[in-house]
Design a protein around this motif. Structure first.
Motif, PDB file in Angstrom:
ATOM      1  N   GLY A 232       0.864  -1.303   0.387  1.00 49.23           N
ATOM      2  CA  GLY A 232       0.144   0.271  -0.059  1.00 49.23           C
ATOM      3  C   GLY A 232       0.824   1.485  -0.429  1.00 49.23           C
ATOM      4  N   TYR A 233       0.621   2.692  -0.188  1.00 48.70           N
ATOM      5  CA  TYR A 233       0.803   3.452  -0.049  1.00 48.70           C
ATOM      6  C   TYR A 233       2.181   3.795   1.623  1.00 48.70           C
ATOM      7  CZ  TYR A 233      -2.425   5.378  -3.963  1.00 48.70           C
ATOM      8  OH  TYR A 233      -2.535   5.297  -5.216  1.00 48.70           O
ATOM      9  N   TRP A 234       1.665   3.251   1.938  1.00 50.22           N
ATOM     10  CA  TRP A 234       2.252   3.856   3.338  1.00 50.22           C
ATOM     11  C   TRP A 234       3.281   2.779   3.281  1.00 50.22           C
ATOM     12  CZ3 TRP A 234       3.956   0.364   7.852  1.00 50.22           C
ATOM     13  CH2 TRP A 234       4.767   1.002   8.500  1.00 50.22           C
ATOM     14  N   ALA A 235       3.119   1.323   3.048  1.00 53.35           N
ATOM     15  CA  ALA A 235       4.310   1.238   2.815  1.00 53.35           C
ATOM     16  C   ALA A 235       5.987   1.506   2.058  1.00 53.35           C
ATOM     17  CB  ALA A 235       3.978  -0.882   2.284  1.00 53.35           C
ATOM     18  N   ALA A 236       5.053   1.981   1.059  1.00 56.55           N
ATOM     19  CA  ALA A 236       5.934   3.125  -0.951  1.00 56.55           C
ATOM     20  C   ALA A 236       6.898   4.127   0.094  1.00 56.55           C
ATOM     21  CB  ALA A 236       4.986   3.442  -1.538  1.00 56.55           C
ATOM     22  N   MET A 237       5.709   4.300   0.861  1.00 61.51           N
ATOM     23  CA  MET A 237       6.563   5.731   1.155  1.00 61.51           C
ATOM     24  C   MET A 237       7.247   5.281   2.509  1.00 61.51           C
ATOM     25  SD  MET A 237       5.295   8.410  -0.540  1.00 61.51           S
ATOM     26  CE  MET A 237       6.384   9.933   0.817  1.00 61.51           C
ATOM     27  N   SER A 238       7.115   4.122   3.355  1.00 60.32           N
ATOM     28  CA  SER A 238       8.225   4.122   4.621  1.00 60.32           C
ATOM     29  C   SER A 238       9.568   3.601   3.982  1.00 60.32           C
ATOM     30  CB  SER A 238       7.591   3.382   5.583  1.00 60.32           C
ATOM     31  OG  SER A 238       8.430   2.301   5.922  1.00 60.32           O
ATOM     32  N   LEU A 239       9.115   3.475   2.309  1.00 60.22           N
ATOM     33  CA  LEU A 239      10.821   2.457   2.012  1.00 60.22           C
ATOM     34  C   LEU A 239      11.379   3.800   1.436  1.00 60.22           C
ATOM     35  CD1 LEU A 239      12.296   1.054  -0.014  1.00 60.22           C
ATOM     36  CD2 LEU A 239      10.319   0.403  -1.938  1.00 60.22           C
ATOM     37  N   VAL A 240      10.165   4.815   0.923  1.00 62.14           N
ATOM     38  CA  VAL A 240      11.324   6.711   0.751  1.00 62.14           C
ATOM     39  C   VAL A 240      11.641   6.978   1.039  1.00 62.14           C
ATOM     40  CG1 VAL A 240      10.665   8.918  -0.872  1.00 62.14           C
ATOM     41  CG2 VAL A 240       9.797   6.616  -1.102  1.00 62.14           C
ATOM     42  N   LYS A 241      11.025   7.252   2.764  1.00 63.13           N
ATOM     43  CA  LYS A 241      11.680   7.898   3.886  1.00 63.13           C
ATOM     44  C   LYS A 241      13.274   7.206   4.128  1.00 63.13           C
ATOM     45  CE  LYS A 241       7.472   9.762   5.899  1.00 63.13           C
ATOM     46  NZ  LYS A 241       6.922   9.201   7.086  1.00 63.13           N
ATOM     47  N   ARG A 242      13.236   5.534   4.643  1.00 62.32           N
ATOM     48  CA  ARG A 242      14.802   5.165   4.345  1.00 62.32           C
ATOM     49  C   ARG A 242      15.403   5.145   3.129  1.00 62.32           C
ATOM     50  NH1 ARG A 242      10.988   0.939   4.863  1.00 62.32           N
ATOM     51  NH2 ARG A 242      11.307  -0.041   3.660  1.00 62.32           N
ATOM     52  N   LEU A 243      15.202   5.224   2.312  1.00 61.65           N
ATOM     53  CA  LEU A 243      15.974   6.317   0.229  1.00 61.65           C
ATOM     54  C   LEU A 243      16.585   7.016   1.004  1.00 61.65           C
ATOM     55  CD1 LEU A 243      14.235   3.740  -2.270  1.00 61.65           C
ATOM     56  CD2 LEU A 243      16.460   3.504  -0.931  1.00 61.65           C
ATOM     57  N   ARG A 244      15.458   7.842   1.168  1.00 68.05           N
ATOM     58  CA  ARG A 244      16.171   9.264   2.112  1.00 68.05           C
ATOM     59  C   ARG A 244      17.038   9.161   2.535  1.00 68.05           C
ATOM     60  NH1 ARG A 244       9.612  11.628   2.361  1.00 68.05           N
ATOM     61  NH2 ARG A 244       9.571  12.620   0.523  1.00 68.05           N
ATOM     62  N   ARG A 245      16.711   8.945   4.056  1.00 68.01           N
ATOM     63  CA  ARG A 245      18.260   9.013   4.654  1.00 68.01           C
ATOM     64  C   ARG A 245      19.843   7.765   4.396  1.00 68.01           C
ATOM     65  NH1 ARG A 245      14.117   7.158   7.758  1.00 68.01           N
ATOM     66  NH2 ARG A 245      14.288   5.346   7.693  1.00 68.01           N
ATOM     67  N   ARG A 246      19.608   6.818   3.110  1.00 71.57           N
ATOM     68  CA  ARG A 246      20.255   6.399   3.272  1.00 71.57           C
ATOM     69  C   ARG A 246      21.130   7.100   2.402  1.00 71.57           C
ATOM     70  NH1 ARG A 246      17.465   0.373   1.634  1.00 71.57           N
ATOM     71  NH2 ARG A 246      17.021   0.875   4.108  1.00 71.57           N
ATOM     72  N   THR A 247      20.416   7.927   1.725  1.00 70.74           N
ATOM     73  CA  THR A 247      20.539   8.900   0.181  1.00 70.74           C
ATOM     74  C   THR A 247      21.376  10.455   0.574  1.00 70.74           C
ATOM     75  OG1 THR A 247      18.820   9.369  -1.227  1.00 70.74           O
ATOM     76  CG2 THR A 247      20.278   6.999  -1.734  1.00 70.74           C
ATOM     77  N   GLY A 248      20.643  10.558   1.241  1.00 65.54           N
ATOM     78  CA  GLY A 248      20.691  11.881   1.553  1.00 65.54           C
ATOM     79  C   GLY A 248      20.059  12.952   0.752  1.00 65.54           C
ATOM     80  N   ILE A 249      19.128  12.742  -0.417  1.00 65.50           N
ATOM     81  CA  ILE A 249      18.282  13.246  -1.712  1.00 65.50           C
ATOM     82  C   ILE A 249      17.019  13.392  -1.148  1.00 65.50           C
ATOM     83  CG2 ILE A 249      17.805  11.940  -3.687  1.00 65.50           C
ATOM     84  CD1 ILE A 249      20.186  11.351  -4.620  1.00 65.50           C
ATOM     85  N   ASP A 250      16.356  14.839  -0.857  1.00 72.42           N
ATOM     86  CA  ASP A 250      14.928  14.963  -0.363  1.00 72.42           C
ATOM     87  C   ASP A 250      14.247  14.731  -1.487  1.00 72.42           C
ATOM     88  OD1 ASP A 250      12.890  15.245   0.689  1.00 72.42           O
ATOM     89  OD2 ASP A 250      13.288  17.345   1.072  1.00 72.42           O
ATOM     90  N   PHE A 251      13.934  13.113  -1.898  1.00 72.75           N
ATOM     91  CA  PHE A 251      13.198  13.173  -2.832  1.00 72.75           C
ATOM     92  C   PHE A 251      11.174  12.477  -3.079  1.00 72.75           C
ATOM     93  CE2 PHE A 251      14.318   8.484  -2.464  1.00 72.75           C
ATOM     94  CZ  PHE A 251      13.674   8.168  -3.049  1.00 72.75           C
ATOM     95  N   HIS A 252      10.694  12.445  -4.037  1.00 72.96           N
ATOM     96  CA  HIS A 252       9.816  12.079  -3.415  1.00 72.96           C
ATOM     97  C   HIS A 252       8.724  10.838  -4.809  1.00 72.96           C
ATOM     98  CE1 HIS A 252       4.815  12.218  -3.713  1.00 72.96           C
ATOM     99  NE2 HIS A 252       4.983  12.138  -2.446  1.00 72.96           N
ATOM    100  N   PRO A 253       7.556   9.965  -4.975  1.00 73.64           N
ATOM    101  CA  PRO A 253       8.068   9.127  -5.865  1.00 73.64           C
ATOM    102  C   PRO A 253       7.767   9.958  -6.862  1.00 73.64           C
ATOM    103  CG  PRO A 253       7.136   8.991  -4.525  1.00 73.64           C
ATOM    104  CD  PRO A 253       7.545   9.793  -3.951  1.00 73.64           C
ATOM    105  N   HIS A 254       6.811  11.143  -7.299  1.00 73.33           N
ATOM    106  CA  HIS A 254       6.628  11.752  -8.432  1.00 73.33           C
ATOM    107  C   HIS A 254       7.814  12.725  -8.946  1.00 73.33           C
ATOM    108  CE1 HIS A 254       2.236  12.593 -10.281  1.00 73.33           C
ATOM    109  NE2 HIS A 254       2.663  13.372 -10.262  1.00 73.33           N
ATOM    110  N   GLN A 255       8.344  12.579  -8.381  1.00 74.04           N
ATOM    111  CA  GLN A 255      10.065  13.345  -9.131  1.00 74.04           C
ATOM    112  C   GLN A 255      10.161  12.290 -10.390  1.00 74.04           C
ATOM    113  OE1 GLN A 255      11.621  15.004  -4.970  1.00 74.04           O
ATOM    114  NE2 GLN A 255      13.062  15.678  -6.950  1.00 74.04           N
ATOM    115  N   PHE A 256      10.054  10.570  -9.777  1.00 78.96           N
ATOM    116  CA  PHE A 256      10.419  10.185 -10.841  1.00 78.96           C
ATOM    117  C   PHE A 256       9.467  10.225 -12.431  1.00 78.96           C
ATOM    118  CE2 PHE A 256      12.003   7.419  -7.274  1.00 78.96           C
ATOM    119  CZ  PHE A 256      13.032   7.461  -7.881  1.00 78.96           C
TER     120      PHE A 256
END
Length: 362
Positions: free
Chosen positions: A283-307
């Motif tokens: 679901g959306y919650w799990a997808a956004m949780s993944l995005v938050k983890r990737l933000r912390r790992r990369t230091g890139i403040d991105f949102h899925p819609h930026q793709f």
């Protein structure tokens, strides 16, 4: 005053309504939202209109007005109130003002909801709908229809609209995209990020994807609008769109099936494998949780819609025709694509000047 999600009619499984402080449905608004539901507008659109009209009712309540006694002048005041909400008769010191509470685009969306609501009431012979529009002759820059230029015509203008600054949506560099992909420690996560980047699909379209939608022989995937998604994932398009994909993405999909998906009995491509109920649609919650983890790992403040923005910008910069880009992005019209991505930034201007050799001239 608050918004409630309720069971919809017809093809829509859910819709929204506005309830007053006593827990009673605001009938005029509910009738309008029911009409939008019958016309099968997107649930996200219904939700936005419900919240916009809730804000309008709150504003009228502060003024002690009934919706049927409101005037166009109150719509102007509403626009200002949305930008800087101040209680009637009260002042706010300029030293404590932190700027507009809402963007101009958000205010214009709310104004459109109010306009459409009163157009609906005007068909019942009540409200100020007829006063909220006026007509003028067409001018250069107006969108022309099929017979534009053959006969004189007029366009409908809504009097209150804030000026919006046109700017290209934020995008990611190739290096940033690669960094995000490399930060994924699961094949499923890498496939989800790569899918959004390489196809430009929305996060809702990706989460709604079923195995039957992927055709490895034709090297395509079909983005289908569905109303029965268990994870409530949604895409904005109304019609299925088959789009081509690269072999590398299909190879990643195959790796995902063998390495992580295994023998799970589920129609959905993206499922919960480590958190939540294993084998249920992601679901959306799990997808956004993944995005938050990737933000912390990369230091890139991105949102899925930026793709999606990155993919669309890359298409147009590569010279893909606007109508083709519009189909690939599953936009409802070419005009939508042009309005979002059609304007140039300084990098595009400089590149074009270099291409024609203008900057090299002395």
């Amino acid at each position: 005053m608050y918004v409630r999600r309720v069971v919809g009619a017809g093809a829509r499984r859910e819709t929204y309504t506005v309830v007053d402080g006593d827990g009673r449905v605001v009938e005029m608004v509910d009738d309008y939202l029911a009409l939008c539901t019958d016309r099968e507008h997107s649930p996200n659109t219904l939700r936005a209109r419900a919240f916009d009209l809730k804000a309008w009712l709150v504003f009228l309540y502060l003024l002690g007005l009934d919706p049927l006694t409101a005037s166009p002048e109150h719509v102007d005041q509403f626009a200002g109130w949305l930008r800087r909400p101040v209680q009637p008769g009260r002042l706010r010191s300029a030293d404590t003002d932190s700027g507009p509470a809402r963007e101009a685009s958000t205010v214009n969306r709310a104004l459109n909801s109010v306009y459409m609501f009163y157009e609906f009431l005007a068909r019942r012979g009540v409200g100020m709908g007829a006063q909220l529009i006026h007509r003028r002759a067409t001018s250069i820059g107006d969108h022309g229809g099929f017979l534009a230029g053959i006969a004189e015509r007029q366009v409908t203008v809504r009097p209150t609209r804030l000026k919006q600054t046109k700017r290209r949506p934020p995008t990611l560099t190739d290096a940033e995209v690669q960094q995000i992909l490399d930060a994924c420690d699961r094949v499923r996560d890498r496939l989800l990020m790569a899918l959004m980047f390489e196809t430009g699909c929305r996060i809702g379209q990706a989460l709604a994807l079923r195995h039957e939608d992927i055709n490895t022989d034709r090297r395509t995937l079909t983005l289908r609008p569905r109303e029965d998604n268990a994870n409530r994932a949604r895409g904005k398009s109304r019609d299925p769109k088959e789009i081509p994909v690269r072999c590398t993405l299909l190879d990643l999909y195959t790796d995902y099936l063998f390495a992580e998906y295994g023998e799970l009995d589920c129609d959905y491509v993206f499922v919960n494998l480590w958190n939540g109920v294993v084998g249920t649609p992601m679901g959306y919650w799990a997808a956004m949780s993944l995005v938050k983890r990737l933000r912390r790992r990369t230091g890139i403040d991105f949102h899925p819609h930026q793709f999606r923005h990155t993919h669309a910008t890359a298409l147009l910069r590569a010279g893909v025709r606007l109508e083709v880009a519009s189909e690939l992005l599953t936009h409802g019209s070419v005009r939508t694509t042009a309005e979002i991505y059609g304007h140039l930034d300084v990098d595009d201007l400089a590149e074009e000047l270099d291409r024609v050799g203008f900057r090299g001239l002395r």
